[in-house]
Design a protein around this motif. Sequence first.
Motif, PDB file in Angstrom:
ATOM      1  N   PHE A 188     -34.124 113.485 -24.540  1.00 17.15           N
ATOM      2  CA  PHE A 188     -35.260 112.948 -23.803  1.00 17.15           C
ATOM      3  C   PHE A 188     -36.197 112.132 -24.682  1.00 17.15           C
ATOM      4  N   VAL A 189     -36.371 112.554 -25.920  1.00 16.55           N
ATOM      5  CA  VAL A 189     -37.234 111.794 -26.833  1.00 16.55           C
ATOM      6  C   VAL A 189     -36.615 110.429 -27.113  1.00 16.55           C
ATOM      7  N   ASN A 195     -34.266 108.770 -25.386  1.00 12.81           N
ATOM      8  CA  ASN A 195     -34.062 107.955 -24.189  1.00 12.81           C
ATOM      9  C   ASN A 195     -35.352 107.482 -23.535  1.00 12.81           C
ATOM     10  N   TYR A 196     -36.398 108.299 -23.562  1.00 14.44           N
ATOM     11  CA  TYR A 196     -37.533 108.038 -22.682  1.00 14.44           C
ATOM     12  C   TYR A 196     -38.891 107.880 -23.357  1.00 14.44           C
ATOM     13  N   THR A 197     -38.926 107.833 -24.683  1.00 14.33           N
ATOM     14  CA  THR A 197     -40.214 107.638 -25.342  1.00 14.33           C
ATOM     15  C   THR A 197     -40.194 106.379 -26.189  1.00 14.33           C
ATOM     16  N   GLU A 198     -41.323 106.075 -26.764  1.00 11.57           N
ATOM     17  CA  GLU A 198     -41.454 104.884 -27.600  1.00 11.57           C
ATOM     18  C   GLU A 198     -41.363 105.263 -29.070  1.00 11.57           C
ATOM     19  N   LEU A 199     -41.270 104.254 -29.914  1.00  6.80           N
ATOM     20  CA  LEU A 199     -41.036 104.453 -31.333  1.00  6.80           C
ATOM     21  C   LEU A 199     -42.019 105.409 -32.017  1.00  6.80           C
ATOM     22  N   PRO A 200     -43.334 105.326 -31.777  1.00 13.48           N
ATOM     23  CA  PRO A 200     -44.232 106.282 -32.459  1.00 13.48           C
ATOM     24  C   PRO A 200     -43.918 107.748 -32.130  1.00 13.48           C
ATOM     25  N   THR A 201     -43.526 108.015 -30.908  1.00 12.31           N
ATOM     26  CA  THR A 201     -43.179 109.389 -30.519  1.00 12.31           C
ATOM     27  C   THR A 201     -41.865 109.802 -31.163  1.00 12.31           C
ATOM     28  N   TYR A 229     -41.362 112.909 -33.752  1.00 14.71           N
ATOM     29  CA  TYR A 229     -40.304 113.900 -33.567  1.00 14.71           C
ATOM     30  C   TYR A 229     -39.448 114.029 -34.834  1.00 14.71           C
ATOM     31  N   LEU A 230     -39.018 112.902 -35.387  1.00 13.40           N
ATOM     32  CA  LEU A 230     -38.175 112.927 -36.584  1.00 13.40           C
ATOM     33  C   LEU A 230     -38.913 113.515 -37.781  1.00 13.40           C
ATOM     34  N   ASN A 231     -40.206 113.274 -37.876  1.00 12.73           N
ATOM     35  CA  ASN A 231     -40.999 113.863 -38.963  1.00 12.73           C
ATOM     36  C   ASN A 231     -41.086 115.380 -38.832  1.00 12.73           C
ATOM     37  N   ILE A 232     -41.146 115.867 -37.616  1.00 14.62           N
ATOM     38  CA  ILE A 232     -41.226 117.315 -37.401  1.00 14.62           C
ATOM     39  C   ILE A 232     -39.878 117.975 -37.688  1.00 14.62           C
ATOM     40  N   VAL A 233     -38.830 117.419 -37.110  1.00 15.44           N
ATOM     41  CA  VAL A 233     -37.500 118.027 -37.210  1.00 15.44           C
ATOM     42  C   VAL A 233     -36.883 117.811 -38.593  1.00 15.44           C
ATOM     43  N   GLY A 234     -37.090 116.638 -39.141  1.00 18.17           N
ATOM     44  CA  GLY A 234     -36.458 116.275 -40.410  1.00 18.17           C
ATOM     45  C   GLY A 234     -35.198 115.474 -40.146  1.00 18.17           C
ATOM     46  N   ILE A 235     -34.940 114.515 -40.993  1.00 15.28           N
ATOM     47  CA  ILE A 235     -33.839 113.572 -40.772  1.00 15.28           C
ATOM     48  C   ILE A 235     -32.471 114.257 -40.807  1.00 15.28           C
ATOM     49  N   LYS A 236     -32.297 115.231 -41.691  1.00 20.35           N
ATOM     50  CA  LYS A 236     -30.991 115.898 -41.794  1.00 20.35           C
ATOM     51  C   LYS A 236     -30.690 116.756 -40.566  1.00 20.35           C
ATOM     52  N   LYS A 237     -31.695 117.503 -40.113  1.00 20.20           N
ATOM     53  CA  LYS A 237     -31.487 118.315 -38.916  1.00 20.20           C
ATOM     54  C   LYS A 237     -31.304 117.420 -37.694  1.00 20.20           C
TER      55      LYS A 237
END
Length: 91
Positions: free
Chosen positions: A38-39, A41-47, A51-59
């Motif tokens: 959903f992130v 497909n349906y959000t913009e680049l800042p969101t 998300y990627l900053n929270i989860v981390g690139i490897k995960k």
Amino acid sequence: MTFQQQKLKRFIKKNEHLFWYTPKKEKKNISDELLMEFVLNYTELPTIQEYLNIVGIKKAKTIFKKFKGRKKGNLYPEIYNFFSAYFNRFA
């Protein structure tokens, strides 16, 4: 609950409009795959960046790999293609 999990819960709450069909009490149980779908497909680049900053690139790459070969097209083809290249380059 880890700090990362707390940040992810706040992120889901902030973007709960993406899960309009999910009962409020079930939003805390959203799977990693559904959240990423959903992130992306349906959000913009800042969101997406948040998300990627929270989860981390490897995960994130590990979660993304689960989309490969699915019979149902969960991600738009353009999104899948872009993030395949992105994760191959940066993760």
